[in-house]
Motif scaffolding. Structure first.
Motif, PDB file in Angstrom:
ATOM      1  N   ALA A  33       0.832  -1.203   0.000  1.00  0.00           N
ATOM      2  CA  ALA A  33       0.000   0.000   0.000  1.00  0.00           C
ATOM      3  C   ALA A  33       0.868   1.255   0.000  1.00  0.00           C
ATOM      4  O   ALA A  33       0.593   2.219  -0.732  1.00  0.00           O
ATOM      5  N   ALA A  34       1.919   1.261   0.821  1.00  0.00           N
ATOM      6  CA  ALA A  34       2.801   2.427   0.887  1.00  0.00           C
ATOM      7  C   ALA A  34       3.526   2.641  -0.433  1.00  0.00           C
ATOM      8  O   ALA A  34       3.666   3.776  -0.914  1.00  0.00           O
ATOM      9  N   LEU A  35       3.979   1.565  -1.033  1.00  0.00           N
ATOM     10  CA  LEU A  35       4.707   1.674  -2.298  1.00  0.00           C
ATOM     11  C   LEU A  35       3.768   2.043  -3.446  1.00  0.00           C
ATOM     12  O   LEU A  35       4.134   2.827  -4.327  1.00  0.00           O
ATOM     13  N   ARG A  36       2.567   1.526  -3.428  1.00  0.00           N
ATOM     14  CA  ARG A  36       1.597   1.891  -4.461  1.00  0.00           C
ATOM     15  C   ARG A  36       1.249   3.371  -4.362  1.00  0.00           C
ATOM     16  O   ARG A  36       1.100   4.056  -5.378  1.00  0.00           O
ATOM     17  N   ARG A  37       1.138   3.865  -3.144  1.00  0.00           N
ATOM     18  CA  ARG A  37       0.881   5.295  -2.958  1.00  0.00           C
ATOM     19  C   ARG A  37       2.055   6.118  -3.480  1.00  0.00           C
ATOM     20  O   ARG A  37       1.864   7.155  -4.125  1.00  0.00           O
ATOM     21  N   ALA A  38       3.272   5.677  -3.211  1.00  0.00           N
ATOM     22  CA  ALA A  38       4.448   6.390  -3.714  1.00  0.00           C
ATOM     23  C   ALA A  38       4.506   6.349  -5.238  1.00  0.00           C
ATOM     24  O   ALA A  38       4.903   7.326  -5.880  1.00  0.00           O
ATOM     25  N   ALA A  39       4.101   5.222  -5.818  1.00  0.00           N
ATOM     26  CA  ALA A  39       4.094   5.118  -7.284  1.00  0.00           C
ATOM     27  C   ALA A  39       3.140   6.142  -7.882  1.00  0.00           C
ATOM     28  O   ALA A  39       3.422   6.747  -8.921  1.00  0.00           O
ATOM     29  N   SER A  41       2.117   9.027  -6.391  1.00  0.00           N
ATOM     30  CA  SER A  41       2.465  10.412  -6.065  1.00  0.00           C
ATOM     31  C   SER A  41       3.790  10.851  -6.660  1.00  0.00           C
ATOM     32  O   SER A  41       4.047  12.047  -6.806  1.00  0.00           O
ATOM     33  N   GLY A  42       4.645   9.884  -6.968  1.00  0.00           N
ATOM     34  CA  GLY A  42       5.984  10.226  -7.443  1.00  0.00           C
ATOM     35  C   GLY A  42       6.915  10.662  -6.326  1.00  0.00           C
ATOM     36  O   GLY A  42       8.012  11.145  -6.584  1.00  0.00           O
ATOM     37  N   GLY A  43       6.491  10.485  -5.077  1.00  0.00           N
ATOM     38  CA  GLY A  43       7.293  10.937  -3.947  1.00  0.00           C
ATOM     39  C   GLY A  43       8.164   9.846  -3.364  1.00  0.00           C
ATOM     40  O   GLY A  43       8.224   8.715  -3.853  1.00  0.00           O
ATOM     41  N   THR A  44       8.843  10.204  -2.278  1.00  0.00           N
ATOM     42  CA  THR A  44       9.712   9.281  -1.557  1.00  0.00           C
ATOM     43  C   THR A  44       8.907   8.565  -0.485  1.00  0.00           C
ATOM     44  O   THR A  44       8.066   9.170   0.181  1.00  0.00           O
ATOM     45  N   VAL A  45       9.180   7.286  -0.312  1.00  0.00           N
ATOM     46  CA  VAL A  45       8.537   6.529   0.759  1.00  0.00           C
ATOM     47  C   VAL A  45       9.615   6.140   1.768  1.00  0.00           C
ATOM     48  O   VAL A  45      10.695   5.681   1.392  1.00  0.00           O
ATOM     49  N   LEU A  46       9.324   6.385   3.033  1.00  0.00           N
ATOM     50  CA  LEU A  46      10.240   6.033   4.123  1.00  0.00           C
ATOM     51  C   LEU A  46       9.722   4.768   4.792  1.00  0.00           C
ATOM     52  O   LEU A  46       8.623   4.753   5.343  1.00  0.00           O
ATOM     53  N   VAL A 420       2.027  16.389   1.979  1.00  0.00           N
ATOM     54  CA  VAL A 420       2.466  15.722   0.750  1.00  0.00           C
ATOM     55  C   VAL A 420       1.444  15.938  -0.349  1.00  0.00           C
ATOM     56  O   VAL A 420       1.786  16.305  -1.478  1.00  0.00           O
ATOM     57  N   GLU A 421       0.167  15.714  -0.035  1.00  0.00           N
ATOM     58  CA  GLU A 421      -0.874  15.931  -1.025  1.00  0.00           C
ATOM     59  C   GLU A 421      -1.032  17.440  -1.204  1.00  0.00           C
ATOM     60  O   GLU A 421      -1.279  18.188  -0.270  1.00  0.00           O
ATOM     61  N   GLY A 422      -0.886  17.855  -2.423  1.00  0.00           N
ATOM     62  CA  GLY A 422      -0.930  19.285  -2.724  1.00  0.00           C
ATOM     63  C   GLY A 422       0.426  19.825  -3.113  1.00  0.00           C
ATOM     64  O   GLY A 422       0.521  20.848  -3.782  1.00  0.00           O
ATOM     65  N   ARG A 423       1.528  19.114  -2.684  1.00  0.00           N
ATOM     66  CA  ARG A 423       2.859  19.551  -3.106  1.00  0.00           C
ATOM     67  C   ARG A 423       3.186  19.017  -4.488  1.00  0.00           C
ATOM     68  O   ARG A 423       3.995  19.548  -5.196  1.00  0.00           O
TER      69      ARG A 423
END
Length: 424
Positions: A33-39, A41-46, A420-423
């Motif tokens: 789920a975390a990685l799918r969200r990063a995919a 958003s194009g952001g970094t996942v910690l 994050v959402e909105g950036r």
């Protein structure tokens, strides 16, 4: 990639604070789920692993640090997330797994663990040597803790240099109560006293200087303190900004630092956003994500009981009850009360001690039977609304999609709170 972390303090000083969720879990659905969200958003996942969960001996997951990185990388490949967008963190790295042994032995193992984490590519290292070992007090003085942390940091630096890896960024300090949620009901939790936090920072700075690590201390991005948030078995202590105002104000004198907040699970979006605003932008979350996954699994168990002939009456929940009562080590010291209270806590506690059982063969078999039973089964919107009201109905969604959606709902809350959402 670590610029996401090194930029936190400057962003706060500039009046444009942002945060990042630290996903502390080895559950494959949570990670997906975390990685799918990063995919998306194009952001970094910690993604973080704890010293008990993953270490050179396998921890309770059976994974070494290198195994964990490979495990996450496999899921990331399936979700289309490149390695450079994943930041791996090691949490509470120190003697905790071996605190029943003499300090010399425990710290030697801790050093080996830190080296294994760094060599595997973990770029965010939380050093925590706060716990006493055999024959020592349970809580150690700042000076001893700082000297041990500096010694472990030196190991990390040598390992990174020897492997040709970028030097890590560091988080120091610890929080009270212990990681993973309190083992009793809580009425309140006192934030760390500003003077205590100030002293902790000063003593660590001095210990690093004495160890010849002045330059390395500049890569310390955060200290772990208690902002006054915690969860017990059946209640949550919400963040109260005025009570942490003195702690937040301390950061004005430490322009290169922020605080890392542990046990932020189950906080509201408004509380999480306030934590980010007040200088606690690294938001650790773990049990809250596996709790959401368990909720969805149990909801699907009820759905299958309603829709699939021959599936039975909640066989997944029954299998988990049998597993946990047969192997009580992960929950028996944390849950209290009569048999009914213990049964309720085993399955529904905010502490989510059930998370330790999902990788057991009996649990994996029961989950596989559930997902197989629902394969190709159309779940009416009305049934989904009855048993999984937290998940938006999507025509044709698989059991896996529903599980990921349930976890993503929590992750989305963190992203909104963190800005994050909105950036974009």
């Amino acid at each position: 990639m670590s610029a996401v972390l090194t930029g936190l303090a400057a962003a706060r000083r500039a009046g444009r604070p942002y945060g990042i969720a630290s996903v502390c879990s080895a559950h494959p659905v949570v990670l997906r789920a975390a990685l799918r969200r990063a995919a998306g958003s194009g952001g970094t996942v910690l993604v973080e692993a704890t010293c008990n969960q993953v270490n050179q001996f396998g921890g309770y997951t059976g994974m070494t640090p290198a195994d964990f990185v490979a495990f996450v990388a496999t899921i990331a490949g399936e979700e289309g997330v490149p390695r450079e967008r994943i930041l791996f963190g090691g949490d509470h790295l120190g003697p905790n797994p071996w605190r029943g042994e003499p300090a010399e032995t425990a710290l030697r193992k801790a050093a080996d663990m830190v080296a294994a984490y760094v060599a595997a590519g973990f770029g965010k290292i939380h050093l925590d040597a706060s716990m006493g070992c055999a024959g020592e007090p349970a809580a150690l003085g700042d000076r001893t803790v700082a000297e041990r942390a500096a010694a472990l940091c030196a190991v990390a630096e040598r390992t990174a240099a020897g492997a040709g890896l970028p030097p890590p960024v560091y988080v120091l300090g610890t929080e009270v109560p212990v990681p993973g949620g309190a083992d009793h009901a809580l009425a309140t939790v006192e934030p760390t006293a500003p003077d205590a936090a100030r002293e902790t920072i000063a003593v660590h700075r001095g210990a690093f200087a004495e160890a010849g690590l002045d330059d390395v201390f500049a890569r310390v991005v955060a200290f772990v303190v208690q902002p006054g948030v915690e969860f017990g078995s059946d209640n949550v202590i919400a963040y109260d900004p005025p009570r942490a105002a003195g702690l937040s104000g301390l950061l004005d004198a430490e322009p290169g630092l922020v605080f890392e907040a542990h046990s932020t699970d189950y906080q509201t979006e408004a509380a999480l956003a306030a934590l980010v605003r007040d200088g606690f932008p690294i938001l650790k979350v773990g049990p809250g994500l596996t709790f959401a996954c368990r909720e969805a699994l149990y909801g699907l168990d009820l759905v299958a009981s309603e829709l699939v002939p021959g599936y039975g009456e909640r066989p997944l929940a029954r299998a988990m009850e049998a597993l946990m009562t047969a192997s009580p080590a992960h929950w028996s010291g944390y849950y209290h009360g009569d048999e009914t209270a213990l049964r309720i806590q085993r399955h529904f506690s905010y502490s989510d001690r059930i998370r330790y059982y999902w990788t057991r063969p009996e649990a994996e078999s029961a989950v596989a039977r559930l997902t197989a039973a629902l394969k190709g089964v159309r779940i009416p919107e009305t049934v989904l609304h009855q048993y999984l009201p937290q998940v938006d109905p999507v025509e044709g969604a698989s059991a896996q999609d529903i599980l990921i959606a349930a976890v993503d709902r929590v992750l989305a809350l963190y992203d909104r709170a963190a800005g994050v959402e909105g950036r974009g």
